[in-house]
Design a protein around this motif. Structure first.
Motif, PDB file in Angstrom:
ATOM      1  N   TRP A  21     -34.838  40.624  -5.294  1.00 32.89           N
ATOM      2  CA  TRP A  21     -33.310  41.528  -4.606  1.00 32.89           C
ATOM      3  C   TRP A  21     -32.847  41.422  -5.615  1.00 32.89           C
ATOM      4  O   TRP A  21     -32.026  40.953  -6.184  1.00 32.89           O
ATOM      5  N   THR A  22     -31.010  43.196  -6.013  1.00 40.40           N
ATOM      6  CA  THR A  22     -30.036  42.199  -5.909  1.00 40.40           C
ATOM      7  C   THR A  22     -29.637  41.912  -5.255  1.00 40.40           C
ATOM      8  O   THR A  22     -29.487  41.697  -3.715  1.00 40.40           O
ATOM      9  N   GLY A  23     -27.900  41.812  -5.555  1.00 42.57           N
ATOM     10  CA  GLY A  23     -26.929  41.140  -4.792  1.00 42.57           C
ATOM     11  C   GLY A  23     -26.205  42.000  -3.612  1.00 42.57           C
ATOM     12  O   GLY A  23     -26.598  41.430  -3.076  1.00 42.57           O
ATOM     13  N   PRO A  24     -26.203  43.112  -3.841  1.00 44.50           N
ATOM     14  CA  PRO A  24     -25.314  44.690  -3.229  1.00 44.50           C
ATOM     15  C   PRO A  24     -26.969  44.047  -2.249  1.00 44.50           C
ATOM     16  O   PRO A  24     -26.821  45.107  -1.204  1.00 44.50           O
ATOM     17  N   GLU A  25     -28.205  44.527  -2.232  1.00 37.50           N
ATOM     18  CA  GLU A  25     -28.923  45.343  -1.426  1.00 37.50           C
ATOM     19  C   GLU A  25     -29.516  43.604  -0.868  1.00 37.50           C
ATOM     20  O   GLU A  25     -29.267  43.915   1.049  1.00 37.50           O
ATOM     21  N   LEU A  26     -29.060  42.691  -0.865  1.00 32.74           N
ATOM     22  CA  LEU A  26     -29.766  41.517  -0.663  1.00 32.74           C
ATOM     23  C   LEU A  26     -27.963  40.917   0.966  1.00 32.74           C
ATOM     24  O   LEU A  26     -28.198  40.897   2.350  1.00 32.74           O
ATOM     25  N   ALA A  27     -26.359  41.303   0.283  1.00 32.87           N
ATOM     26  CA  ALA A  27     -25.922  41.127   1.478  1.00 32.87           C
ATOM     27  C   ALA A  27     -25.957  42.517   2.039  1.00 32.87           C
ATOM     28  O   ALA A  27     -25.377  42.814   3.717  1.00 32.87           O
ATOM     29  N   ARG A  35     -20.247  37.695  -1.827  1.00 32.23           N
ATOM     30  CA  ARG A  35     -19.678  36.502  -2.559  1.00 32.23           C
ATOM     31  C   ARG A  35     -20.855  35.652  -2.319  1.00 32.23           C
ATOM     32  O   ARG A  35     -20.689  34.868  -2.014  1.00 32.23           O
ATOM     33  N   SER A  36     -20.935  36.713  -0.771  1.00 37.09           N
ATOM     34  CA  SER A  36     -21.398  34.976   0.999  1.00 37.09           C
ATOM     35  C   SER A  36     -22.800  35.102  -0.093  1.00 37.09           C
ATOM     36  O   SER A  36     -23.358  34.352   0.181  1.00 37.09           O
ATOM     37  N   GLY A  59     -32.781  43.806 -12.838  1.00 38.05           N
ATOM     38  CA  GLY A  59     -32.426  42.407 -12.831  1.00 38.05           C
ATOM     39  C   GLY A  59     -31.875  41.961 -11.486  1.00 38.05           C
ATOM     40  O   GLY A  59     -31.799  42.950 -10.504  1.00 38.05           O
ATOM     41  N   GLY A  60     -31.869  40.237 -10.690  1.00 37.79           N
ATOM     42  CA  GLY A  60     -31.592  40.419  -9.650  1.00 37.79           C
ATOM     43  C   GLY A  60     -31.959  39.248  -9.538  1.00 37.79           C
ATOM     44  O   GLY A  60     -32.258  38.421  -9.757  1.00 37.79           O
TER      45      GLY A  60
END
Length: 318
Positions: A21-27, A35-36, A59-60
């Motif tokens: 998962w990428t950061g934006p996808e999880l967000a 950041r959270s 990546g992610g």
């Protein structure tokens, strides 16, 4: 989703659902900032979950393999599949697997809501494992007793003795274990004020009470169970010296048949028993080992008579 604990559990569930998962996808899934997400990933790492972060294209975040197994978060259908698989493993007859599966199933069963538990029972009832012939054991009784061992609560059994009589037994359960093709319960019998071994296939009903018990000093459970099922419960306990090394005897004599101990490098002693000396003698002959009868003397005479009969059956004996 503002509750940090709920959000971390949801994050763990997402990481288990796909490889990366990428950061934006999880967000976006969690309704928080990137950041959270980073803070929540750090919380998972503190709890023992390895969550590597790979940089660059493709990546992610992913759930990695760690040195120890952290708690799992299972979806309902995953919990059902795991519980059914554990039930089948407990009944598989594979050495060492049954008890480990039962311990894991007990933990999982405690955490499942009633609806899921009913679904597990329904699915488990529709499938089976074909194993070498042996007495059947009720899976629900198996789980109930294992849970009672874990929670240290008094249990009432509807138990059938060797002579076919049934009676209620009040017991403090200490261990559920498999020996050979059978399951046994090692427990303190409250009414008889002594340790007892119960065969699970003779239990026709079991229910836990609300009474907890204080654990007693426990003897060697495996040794006690082996002796109780091979000698103490038999009308004719026997001791013979097998004239083969212990390792060779262990390949032929199953654990439930008797207790083997080394007697020098080239022999071992078998402690066993039975309700009929002729049947016991037949089992000893089937091993193909030379032997010396230590006790009782009557067994030696049974073996000699068996030998005489075999000689009379040979060519030219009449």
């Amino acid at each position: 989703m503002t509750d940090p604990t709920r959000r971390v559990l949801r994050l763990l569930s997402l990481l288990q659902s796909r490889p990366v998962w990428t950061g934006p996808e999880l967000a976006a899934e969690l309704g928080v900032t990137v950041r959270s997400v980073r803070r929540d990933v750090d919380r998972l790492r503190e709890l023992g979950y390895p969550v590597p972060a790979d940089r660059g294209h493709g990546g992610g975040y992913r759930l990695g393999q760690g040195r120890r197994l952290p708690p799992l978060l299972l979806q309902p259908e995953e919990a059902v599949a795991a519980a059914v698989g554990l039930r089948l493993a407990a009944a598989s007859g594979i050495d060492g697997l049954g008890e480990a599966a039962l311990r894991t199933l007990t933990v999982l069963d405690q955490m499942m809501p009633p609806g899921l538990r009913e679904e597990v029972s329904a699915v488990a009832g529709a499938v089976d494992v074909v194993v070498p012939a042996g007495p059947g054991v009720d899976a629900d009784v198996l789980v109930l007793l294992a849970r009672a061992v874990r929670t240290r609560v008094l249990v009432r059994l509807d138990y059938e003795t060797r002579d076919g009589r049934r009676a209620e037994r009040r017991i403090e359960p200490y261990r559920v274990l498999s020996l050979g093709r059978r399951w046994y319960l090692f427990a303190w019998d409250v009414d008889r004020d002594d340790w007892r071994t119960f065969r699970l296939d003779r239990i026709h009903g079991a229910r836990t009470t609300t009474f907890r018990f204080v654990p007693r000093p426990v003897p060697d459970v495996e040794e006690h169970v082996r002796r109780s099922v091979t000698t103490w419960a038999c009308a004719h306990p026997v001791r013979v010296r097998l004239l083969v090394p212990l390792e060779r005897a262990e390949d032929v004599v199953p654990p439930q048949a008797g207790r083997l101990t080394a007697d020098g490098p080239a022999a071992c002693v078998l402690e066993a028993g039975g309700d009929d000396l002729a049947e016991t003698a037949l089992h000893l002959v089937r091993t193909g080992f030379e032997l010396e009868v230590l006790d009782p003397p009557e067994l030696a005479e049974v073996l000699r008579e068996m030998g005489r009969r075999m000689l009379r059956a040979g060519p030219g004996s009449g």
